[in-house]
Write an enzyme that holds these catalytic residues in place. Structure first.
Site, short mmCIF file in Angstrom:
data_model
loop_
_atom_site.label_atom_id
_atom_site.label_comp_id
_atom_site.label_asym_id
_atom_site.label_seq_id
_atom_site.Cartn_x
_atom_site.Cartn_y
_atom_site.Cartn_z
N SER A 62 0.91 -1.16 0.01
CA SER A 62 -0.08 0.01 0.14
C SER A 62 0.85 1.02 0.20
CB SER A 62 -0.80 0.00 1.17
OG SER A 62 -1.70 0.86 1.55
N ASP B 219 4.44 -7.72 3.16
CA ASP B 219 3.29 -7.07 3.91
C ASP B 219 2.41 -8.48 4.49
OD1 ASP B 219 1.87 -4.26 2.99
OD2 ASP B 219 0.82 -5.61 4.30
N ASP C 161 4.41 -10.62 9.48
CA ASP C 161 4.14 -9.56 10.26
C ASP C 161 5.17 -9.21 11.06
OD1 ASP C 161 3.38 -8.15 12.54
OD2 ASP C 161 1.90 -9.56 13.14
N ASN D 238 9.36 0.07 6.06
CA ASN D 238 8.36 1.02 5.76
C ASN D 238 7.09 0.79 6.49
OD1 ASN D 238 6.71 2.81 3.89
ND2 ASN D 238 5.90 0.68 3.60
N TYR E 292 2.58 7.33 18.50
CA TYR E 292 3.10 7.42 17.22
C TYR E 292 4.38 8.17 17.16
CZ TYR E 292 3.30 7.93 11.92
OH TYR E 292 3.82 8.07 10.73
N LYS F 224 8.02 6.55 16.59
CA LYS F 224 9.10 7.07 15.45
C LYS F 224 10.15 7.84 15.94
CE LYS F 224 6.53 5.93 11.65
NZ LYS F 224 7.15 4.88 10.62
N1 LIG Z 1 1.33 8.73 4.75
C1 LIG Z 1 1.80 9.58 5.44
O1 LIG Z 1 1.32 10.90 5.51
C2 LIG Z 1 3.16 9.31 6.33
C3 LIG Z 1 3.48 10.44 7.00
C4 LIG Z 1 4.94 10.07 7.94
C5 LIG Z 1 5.24 8.69 7.77
N2 LIG Z 1 4.47 7.65 6.88
C6 LIG Z 1 5.03 6.37 7.29
O2 LIG Z 1 5.04 5.78 6.04
C7 LIG Z 1 4.89 4.28 6.24
C8 LIG Z 1 4.02 3.84 5.15
O3 LIG Z 1 2.53 4.57 5.39
P1 LIG Z 1 1.64 4.63 4.45
O4 LIG Z 1 1.05 5.93 4.36
O5 LIG Z 1 1.84 3.97 2.98
O6 LIG Z 1 0.57 3.55 4.97
P2 LIG Z 1 -0.67 2.31 4.45
O7 LIG Z 1 -1.50 2.24 5.61
O8 LIG Z 1 -1.16 2.89 3.05
O9 LIG Z 1 0.47 1.40 4.32
C9 LIG Z 1 0.93 0.50 5.30
C10 LIG Z 1 1.38 -0.91 5.04
O10 LIG Z 1 1.86 -1.57 5.96
C11 LIG Z 1 1.36 -2.92 6.40
N3 LIG Z 1 1.43 -3.30 7.66
C12 LIG Z 1 0.85 -2.77 8.51
N4 LIG Z 1 1.33 -3.65 9.54
C13 LIG Z 1 1.99 -4.24 9.18
C14 LIG Z 1 2.87 -5.42 9.80
N5 LIG Z 1 2.93 -5.75 11.11
N6 LIG Z 1 3.82 -6.31 9.23
C15 LIG Z 1 3.84 -6.03 7.99
N7 LIG Z 1 3.32 -5.23 7.15
C16 LIG Z 1 2.36 -4.40 7.82
C17 LIG Z 1 -0.21 -2.60 5.77
O11 LIG Z 1 -0.86 -3.80 5.55
C18 LIG Z 1 0.16 -1.68 4.70
O12 LIG Z 1 0.33 -2.42 3.19
C19 LIG Z 1 4.44 4.27 7.69
O13 LIG Z 1 5.74 3.79 8.32
C20 LIG Z 1 4.04 5.55 8.06
O14 LIG Z 1 4.26 5.92 9.35
C21 LIG Z 1 3.28 8.03 6.46
#
Ligand SMILES: NC(=O)c1ccc[n+]([C@@H]2O[C@H](COP(=O)([O-])OP(=O)(O)OC[C@H]3O[C@@H](n4cnc5c(N)ncnc54)[C@H](O)[C@@H]3O)[C@@H](O)[C@H]2O)c1
Length: 253
Positions: free
Chosen positions: A15, A36, A61, A88, A158, A162
């Site tokens: 994702s 994932d 996981d 990620n 969170y 982080k």
């Molecule tokens: N989107 C934002 O604005 C933003 C901002 C800062 C940081 N981030 C960071 O970017 C990263 C990705 O976020 P995103 O926005 O793409 O989120 P998202 O929810 O779209 O994707 C997260 C993915 O991680 C997978 N996941 C969750 N728990 C898991 C586990 N225990 N083991 C394996 N996979 C797991 C989910 O199935 C999903 O596919 C995260 O670390 C998030 O903290 C995102």
């Protein structure tokens, strides 16, 4: 094709940012392990890869050591070695500190901090065995560096997960540098992904964000992927323990 013959593992690649990072690796010729907890989502990412791409889906996981060890073993068995790890996978939850349960605290730290610990340790051992150096990129957040509280939405767990990953980046960069392994962070601002979808649908939240971002737009997953690719190149070998902010300038002020 700057990453031909490189093998990369991307966690949470089903994702958002993880998917964009995986697709950017494919574009650069890398072999990518799409890791994932959501296997169907991981398969969807592979379906988007350019024809002829080398990929493997692993259901993992990241909070479970046995799953992580299996991911690493399967990768080495299939592709021989690992050059790049992108930590990620992450989750977010909005709960004020005084209402926060022990279970929610643990869950957020398990995925966002314990997961990168387990993955980095298991992958680094293989990188050292293979004696080819390596690249680890941790996806942190601007919220490792400041508390963001738009419309009163609180996420202290969170922030601390982080912030912990930010320091884990530095500590592992120091310990792994003699093996030619670099460890860096990419700290996104707000990026349009399923993670932020609900918040960004609220015009008041979006306006609050855009008022603070000098670039006057939210981030795209490809913005994050571009920074990850740079930190994964052989040419970035003298960069370690660093953070690249990909936030449209949010953290300048
Ligand atoms: N989107 C934002 O604005 C933003 C901002 C800062 C940081 N981030 C960071 O970017 C990263 C990705 O976020 P995103 O926005 O793409 O989120 P998202 O929810 O779209 O994707 C997260 C993915 O991680 C997978 N996941 C969750 N728990 C898991 C586990 N225990 N083991 C394996 N996979 C797991 C989910 O199935 C999903 O596919 C995260 O670390 C998030 O903290 C995102």
């Amino acid at each position: 094709m700057k990453l031909k013959n490189k093998v990369a593992i991307v966690t949470g690649a089903g994702s958002g940012n993880g998917r964009a990072i995986a697709l950017a690796f494919f574009e650069e010729g890398a072999t990518v392990v799409i890791a994932d907890v959501n296997e169907a989502a991981a398969q969807e990412t592979v379906a988007l890869a350019p024809e002829g791409s080398k990929a493997m889906v692993v259901k993992v996981d990241v909070t479970k050591k046995a799953d992580v060890d299996n991911m690493v073993a399967q990768t080495v068995k299939e592709f021989g070695h690992i050059d790049i790890l992108v930590n990620n996978a992450g989750i977010v939850a909005f709960t004020p500190f005084l209402d926060l349960s022990e279970a929610e605290w643990d869950k957020v730290h398990d995925v966002n901090l314990k997961g990168p610990f387990l993955c980095t340790q298991a992958v680094a051992k293989e990188m050292i065995k293979a004696n080819r150096g390596g690249r680890v990129v941790n996806i942190t957040s601007v919220e490792a560096h400041r508390v963001v509280s738009s419309s009163g939405s609180c996420q202290p767990h969170y922030n601390s997960s982080k912030g912990g990953l930010h320091m884990l980046t530095k500590a592992t960069a120091l310990e792994l540098s003699s093996y030619g392994i670099t460890v860096n962070s990419v700290a996104p601002g707000v990026v349009e992904t399923p993670f932020t979808e609900r918040g960004l649908q609220n015009p008041a939240v979006k306006e609050w964000i855009l008022e603070r971002v000098p670039a006057k737009r939210v981030g795209k997953p490809s913005d994050i992927a571009n920074a990850v690719i740079f930190l994964s190149l052989d040419e970035s070998e003298y960069i370690t323990g660093s953070t690249v902010f990909v936030d449209g300038g949010w953290t300048i002020a």
